[in-house]
Design a protein around this motif. Sequence first.
Motif, PDB file in Angstrom:
ATOM      1  N   LEU A  90       0.838  -1.200   0.000  1.00 33.32           N
ATOM      2  CA  LEU A  90       0.000   0.000   0.000  1.00 33.32           C
ATOM      3  C   LEU A  90       0.875   1.253   0.000  1.00 33.32           C
ATOM      4  CD1 LEU A  90      -2.572  -1.090   2.741  1.00 33.32           C
ATOM      5  CD2 LEU A  90      -2.868  -1.236   0.262  1.00 33.32           C
ATOM      6  N   ASN A  99      -6.022   4.268  -1.810  1.00 32.04           N
ATOM      7  CA  ASN A  99      -5.305   3.016  -2.019  1.00 32.04           C
ATOM      8  C   ASN A  99      -6.184   1.983  -2.689  1.00 32.04           C
ATOM      9  OD1 ASN A  99      -2.415   2.395  -0.993  1.00 32.04           O
ATOM     10  ND2 ASN A  99      -3.209   3.809   0.562  1.00 32.04           N
ATOM     11  N   THR A 143      -3.304   5.674   5.428  1.00 39.30           N
ATOM     12  CA  THR A 143      -3.022   4.250   5.542  1.00 39.30           C
ATOM     13  C   THR A 143      -1.938   3.945   6.567  1.00 39.30           C
ATOM     14  OG1 THR A 143      -3.623   4.044   3.213  1.00 39.30           O
ATOM     15  CG2 THR A 143      -2.497   2.190   4.192  1.00 39.30           C
ATOM     16  N   ARG A 158      -8.805  -3.588  -1.906  1.00 31.14           N
ATOM     17  CA  ARG A 158      -8.272  -3.077  -3.182  1.00 31.14           C
ATOM     18  C   ARG A 158      -8.375  -4.141  -4.264  1.00 31.14           C
ATOM     19  NH1 ARG A 158      -2.068  -1.807  -2.982  1.00 31.14           N
ATOM     20  NH2 ARG A 158      -2.129  -4.054  -2.637  1.00 31.14           N
TER      21      ARG A 158
END
Length: 248
Positions: A90, A99, A143, A158
């Motif tokens: 990430l 992300n 994140t 994701r």
Amino acid sequence: MIKFEHVSKTYPNGVKGLQDINLEIQDGEFIGIIGMSGAGKSTFIRTINRLNNITEGSLMVDGVEISTLKGQTLRQYRRKVGMIFQSYNLVPRISVIKNVMSSLVPDMPFWRVLLGLFSKEEKISALEALDRVSMLDKAFVRTDQLSGGQQQRVSLARTLTQNPSVLLADEPVAALDPVTAHEVMDDFKRINEELGQTVLINIHHVDLALEYSKRIIGIRAGKVVYDGPVSGMTQEILDVIYSKDEAE
């Protein structure tokens, strides 16, 4: 369906990563792949998305020989094969939702990528994916403020935005504490059951593999030494899989 026929992988240095693999994986299966470090587990799952190219045999996915895919056709195929790594991969200094939406970039026009413009539908898709892994409340958090388990869930979300038919996971819980590892495995199980996605997890923890998987593939020295239901796993088979004797 994924079909291995006499698949072998030999690395340039002569190391045999896989040796004569023959098996079929049906749509919607949840498979745990176990074995010692260096046995060939990662090599095995990475042949499915062509991160590793096979050197012998045939590997068919939905009737297509994937070793022949090139260029855009290969890229399109890989969109249907999601990959989750141990290291999350990430971008730490951007938000969770950005992300997650980054998985959409390969399908976007360059000008939208350059300007960071995402449609309402794409944002909704990202939020839905986060909701599936219980991370919706963290959508606009940076994140790098998340725990390891939370970051792995973002990585999974994701991948879900790609709408893959197959999920490959390479030691996704190896760096997590036992409680968090169970939570992440719960996410994989729920996705498998609710979305019908095929899940193959290379997993170091045998107890987790036996708890969550319906089928176990045991690999030793590049060979499949067990392929069957969890109920068929015995201590004798585990001893073979994890034997340190390499004389085969």
